[in-house]
Every structure is written in C-alpha cells, then in structure tokens.
Design a protein around this motif. Sequence first.
Motif, PDB file in Angstrom:
ATOM      1  N   SER A  58      40.380  28.780  30.494  1.00 18.96           N
ATOM      2  CA  SER A  58      39.896  26.935  31.194  1.00 18.96           C
ATOM      3  C   SER A  58      39.809  26.916  32.437  1.00 18.96           C
ATOM      4  N   GLY A  59      39.434  26.685  33.205  1.00 18.37           N
ATOM      5  CA  GLY A  59      39.975  25.980  34.745  1.00 18.37           C
ATOM      6  C   GLY A  59      41.566  26.488  34.975  1.00 18.37           C
ATOM      7  N   HIS A  60      41.239  27.844  35.062  1.00 24.77           N
ATOM      8  CA  HIS A  60      42.617  28.922  35.945  1.00 24.77           C
ATOM      9  C   HIS A  60      42.346  29.503  37.083  1.00 24.77           C
ATOM     10  N   GLN A  61      43.198  29.221  37.901  1.00 26.82           N
ATOM     11  CA  GLN A  61      43.355  29.708  39.399  1.00 26.82           C
ATOM     12  C   GLN A  61      44.098  30.663  39.048  1.00 26.82           C
ATOM     13  N   GLY A  62      43.986  32.096  39.776  1.00 27.30           N
ATOM     14  CA  GLY A  62      45.106  33.039  39.727  1.00 27.30           C
ATOM     15  C   GLY A  62      44.557  34.145  38.907  1.00 27.30           C
ATOM     16  N   ASP A  63      44.617  35.262  39.048  1.00 26.59           N
ATOM     17  CA  ASP A  63      44.416  36.777  38.389  1.00 26.59           C
ATOM     18  C   ASP A  63      44.561  36.605  36.699  1.00 26.59           C
ATOM     19  N   ILE A  64      44.195  37.260  36.187  1.00 20.37           N
ATOM     20  CA  ILE A  64      44.232  37.255  34.521  1.00 20.37           C
ATOM     21  C   ILE A  64      44.132  38.453  34.215  1.00 20.37           C
ATOM     22  N   THR A  65      45.204  39.177  33.676  1.00 22.70           N
ATOM     23  CA  THR A  65      45.538  40.801  33.249  1.00 22.70           C
ATOM     24  C   THR A  65      44.987  40.365  31.991  1.00 22.70           C
ATOM     25  N   MET A  66      45.024  41.272  30.606  1.00 20.29           N
ATOM     26  CA  MET A  66      44.309  41.476  29.062  1.00 20.29           C
ATOM     27  C   MET A  66      44.513  42.704  28.896  1.00 20.29           C
ATOM     28  N   ASN A 117      45.522  43.548  25.698  1.00 18.50           N
ATOM     29  CA  ASN A 117      44.021  43.634  24.135  1.00 18.50           C
ATOM     30  C   ASN A 117      44.178  41.622  24.036  1.00 18.50           C
ATOM     31  N   ALA A 118      42.896  41.976  24.579  1.00 18.28           N
ATOM     32  CA  ALA A 118      42.173  40.173  24.956  1.00 18.28           C
ATOM     33  C   ALA A 118      42.288  39.708  23.518  1.00 18.28           C
ATOM     34  N   GLY A 119      42.246  40.727  21.853  1.00 22.79           N
ATOM     35  CA  GLY A 119      41.873  39.208  20.905  1.00 22.79           C
ATOM     36  C   GLY A 119      40.887  39.434  20.569  1.00 22.79           C
ATOM     37  N   ARG A 120      40.634  38.990  19.081  1.00 22.44           N
ATOM     38  CA  ARG A 120      39.423  39.015  18.544  1.00 22.44           C
ATOM     39  C   ARG A 120      38.490  38.297  19.150  1.00 22.44           C
ATOM     40  N   GLN A 121      38.466  37.300  19.036  1.00 22.06           N
ATOM     41  CA  GLN A 121      37.312  36.257  20.455  1.00 22.06           C
ATOM     42  C   GLN A 121      38.232  35.600  21.998  1.00 22.06           C
ATOM     43  N   VAL A 122      37.772  36.031  22.670  1.00 17.91           N
ATOM     44  CA  VAL A 122      38.009  35.346  23.908  1.00 17.91           C
ATOM     45  C   VAL A 122      37.195  34.627  24.238  1.00 17.91           C
ATOM     46  N   LEU A 123      37.393  33.276  25.433  1.00 16.84           N
ATOM     47  CA  LEU A 123      36.738  32.791  25.246  1.00 16.84           C
ATOM     48  C   LEU A 123      37.289  31.947  27.439  1.00 16.84           C
ATOM     49  N   LEU A 124      36.512  32.105  28.188  1.00 19.53           N
ATOM     50  CA  LEU A 124      36.655  32.464  29.811  1.00 19.53           C
ATOM     51  C   LEU A 124      35.931  31.323  30.330  1.00 19.53           C
ATOM     52  N   THR A 125      36.137  30.026  30.955  1.00 22.45           N
ATOM     53  CA  THR A 125      35.300  29.448  31.696  1.00 22.45           C
ATOM     54  C   THR A 125      36.400  28.685  32.987  1.00 22.45           C
ATOM     55  N   ASP A 126      35.545  28.694  34.141  1.00 23.62           N
ATOM     56  CA  ASP A 126      36.029  28.186  35.182  1.00 23.62           C
ATOM     57  C   ASP A 126      37.267  28.450  35.432  1.00 23.62           C
ATOM     58  N   ILE A 127      36.944  29.980  36.314  1.00 21.79           N
ATOM     59  CA  ILE A 127      37.932  31.140  36.566  1.00 21.79           C
ATOM     60  C   ILE A 127      38.101  31.565  37.766  1.00 21.79           C
ATOM     61  N   GLN A 128      38.806  31.200  38.324  1.00 25.93           N
ATOM     62  CA  GLN A 128      39.195  31.545  40.241  1.00 25.93           C
ATOM     63  C   GLN A 128      40.363  32.256  39.954  1.00 25.93           C
ATOM     64  N   GLY A 129      39.802  34.075  40.951  1.00 23.81           N
ATOM     65  CA  GLY A 129      40.741  35.154  40.394  1.00 23.81           C
ATOM     66  C   GLY A 129      40.657  36.377  40.329  1.00 23.81           C
ATOM     67  N   GLN A 130      41.124  37.850  40.029  1.00 22.39           N
ATOM     68  CA  GLN A 130      40.162  38.753  39.275  1.00 22.39           C
ATOM     69  C   GLN A 130      40.522  38.498  37.526  1.00 22.39           C
ATOM     70  N   ILE A 131      39.740  39.131  36.873  1.00 26.41           N
ATOM     71  CA  ILE A 131      39.860  39.839  35.517  1.00 26.41           C
ATOM     72  C   ILE A 131      40.292  41.099  35.272  1.00 26.41           C
ATOM     73  N   GLN A 132      41.143  41.484  34.798  1.00 21.92           N
ATOM     74  CA  GLN A 132      40.896  42.721  34.397  1.00 21.92           C
ATOM     75  C   GLN A 132      41.444  42.895  32.363  1.00 21.92           C
ATOM     76  N   ALA A 133      40.524  43.552  31.900  1.00 21.80           N
ATOM     77  CA  ALA A 133      40.866  42.779  30.543  1.00 21.80           C
ATOM     78  C   ALA A 133      40.212  44.723  29.502  1.00 21.80           C
ATOM     79  N   ARG A 134      41.047  44.469  28.769  1.00 20.80           N
ATOM     80  CA  ARG A 134      40.733  45.243  27.658  1.00 20.80           C
ATOM     81  C   ARG A 134      40.049  44.607  26.030  1.00 20.80           C
ATOM     82  N   HIS A 135      39.629  44.767  25.676  1.00 22.78           N
ATOM     83  CA  HIS A 135      39.289  44.036  24.720  1.00 22.78           C
ATOM     84  C   HIS A 135      38.243  45.166  23.044  1.00 22.78           C
ATOM     85  N   ARG A 136      38.467  44.764  22.372  1.00 24.67           N
ATOM     86  CA  ARG A 136      38.448  45.258  21.100  1.00 24.67           C
ATOM     87  C   ARG A 136      38.031  44.059  19.641  1.00 24.67           C
TER      88      ARG A 136
END
Length: 399
Positions: free
Chosen positions: A216-224, A226-245
């Motif tokens: 939460s409250g992240h400024q910058g890009d995020i790459t995942m 293996n995102a994990g079983r439960q992923v909670l993201l909020t208030d993100i400023q940046g690009q997100i690339q994610a693989r989730h299962r």
Amino acid sequence: MKMKLLLPFLLCLSACHSSPEKIDEAAPQARQQDQLQADATAIRQLEIDQFIGDIRITPSDVAQVRVDYSIELHSATAAQAQQLLSQIKPVLQTRGDQLLLHIALGDAVPAELLLPRASFKLGYFIGSGSTRTVRYQQREFSLKSRPGRHSPAFFVHLNLQVPAGMTLKVQQALGDLYASQLRNPLELASPAGQIRLEQLQQANTVVTAATQLSISGHQGDITMANAGRQVLLTDIQGQIQARHRGELFSLSHLQGALQLNTQGGEVRLQQLSGPVTLQSTNAKVQLKQLQGSLRYKSKNGSLHLSQATGALDLSSYNGPIVLADGVQPQKLQIFSDQSVVQLQQWPLRADLIEIRNRAGLLQLPIPLPARCAPEQTTQRSSCYVDSAQISTSPANTTN
C-alpha cells in the motif's frame, strides 16, 4: 540462498500439519539478543539471507546499517538449547560495495534445527525411517524422520534500519517481512511467508515469491514473478507486471499500466488509469472504474466489467463476458468462442463496435436502439447502431 534450494522444504505445505517433527512449544528455551552496525557510506546493496524468522525494515537518517536481533531456540533440555544457541550467530560483513547479513550456523548445528516452528503450521514431512538431503548456506543436511519425537527449532527476529538509496535484497524461506517508509529498490523472496510493504517512495520492487503479499502507498514500478496465494495492492503509482496463481489478486487505485497473467482464483480490480493487459485461465475477474484501455484474453474464465471508458479488446474461450453499467468505450471489439456475451446497455459512445460470437450466446439489451435494422441471412445477422456495426456469428456456425 538460491530459490531452488528451498523447494524440498516447501513440498509438504499441504500436509505439514500432520508432521511428526513439530516443535513442542513447552520445551526448554534459550534466547539471545544483540545489535550489529556497519558503515554504509559506500554500500550499494544490502543482501539479507535468512532461513526462518521475521524481518522488519525501516529507514535510517544516517549512513549506517543497524541490526537489532534476537534468537530463540527450543530443545530437549535447557543445557542443550544453550549449547545449540552458541552455534548460531548473525554476521554482517562488507564485500566491496555490498553488505551481507546472514545467520551463520556452526558445524555442530543439527539438520533438525532448520525445521520450522509449529506456529507456522509448516514443517518438513518425510515418511517413517526415510531420509532426505537438503542444502542451506553451502552445507548439506540429511534429515531422517523420528516419529513421536520433538526436534529442536529456532527463530530469528531481525529489526533493521537502513539509509535510502541502496538496493535491498532479501531471501528467506519461512517468516514474515515488513518494510515501511523506505526509499530503496527492493528484491524480495519469501516463498512460505508474508510480505507487507507500506508507504514506499522512489522504490522499484521485485517480488519473486511470497505466500501472501500486501503493498500500500507505493511509488515506483512493481514486478511479481510469483505473486503469491493472496495479493492485496492499493494506492500504487507506477507500472505493475505480475504473474499470479492463487486465491485472490486485489488491486485498487493504480496510476500506471498493469500487465497481469493469472491462473485460477478471483481477480478484483478497481479505479485503474490503465492501460491494462490481462490474460487469465480459470479466473473470475471483476473490473470497474477503468479509464485506460483493456486487452483481455481468457480461457475458462469470466469477466464482469463496469464503468469503463477506454478502448476494449476482449477475447474469451468458454467463459462469459458481461459489460454492465457505465461501459462507454471509444472502441469495442469482442471475440468469443463457446461463451456468453452480455451487454446490459448499449455503449453508444463507441465509434466502432464489433462483436464476433462463435458457437456461443449473445445477449443484447431490449429494446434495440433506433436505426437498428436486423438483416437475416443463413450465415450471419447484422445490426447497425448509428455509425457502429455489431456483427455476430450464429451458434451453429462452424467456420
């Protein structure tokens, strides 16, 4: 510690609750705590290698890395617990422009000490009398099951203060990681733990593995990776690339692009600026309040979309697509195969509407809008809405 080295520990996650190796929480305990410090003036990267424990990272206003730690250990007797504890020592050392923090284990430390605490509901389960060889920090351990006994176990708490700028690389097998108020690039791996990040600025974050991930409250890009079983993201400023299962991927308030590849579970997306590229398999997707474009491709999944204004390119095999209230894109393209496509209202703002529904069902709102004149043929039917065209292939079409 390489990720592949942790795999033997993680194969049992579905059956670990029955492991005969669980620690007895009432067993005698030994505990030590101390502090480590290192000058960080010329340090570009801090690498943390930990097997089991909690890690907490907060910012420092001086060019120094400070580590407050505590270690607790259970064993059969108090004397044995104290003797084993003397073989465990956190080490903070400098190698060029890198600073390394790891937990050194003496040669007398048995393999069973690496078994996690019962509080994790995890363990290393092997059949009665069988053995398994694992590696940790360049050492090989042979584990052998002993039904009815309680093995020793230890747990490390790390509390770090780090200056801004340096890259933080954290690898741990079991445990929780918490970081807040940082201005550092992050590379994180906790394949059987929880990662929680709050109010990070100027931080590009890479997560290679996590059971639960909260940002939460992240400024910058995020790459995942293996995102994990439960992923909670909020208030993100940046690009997100994610693989989730897993079970849940939830994202709200994103100012940036999203690229998501997900398998199974539920995906909840809200208030995204886009563009969004979403590829899913067996996933239930709910997306609302999208300002940018959407490219969606799904197999055996579903999409429920509301309040979207960007261009939409939707493709689905054997899964429903529902366009609900507030969907008024500038351009709409839908291709579906063996699927149900439902428009709950006419997206009249679209300059071009094209729907191709092959061997499926198309549900349009009634009544049809003005200037809609169906033309029936054996192959297809057309309906013109203002300057837009909607075309569908009948369910019995094989081409």
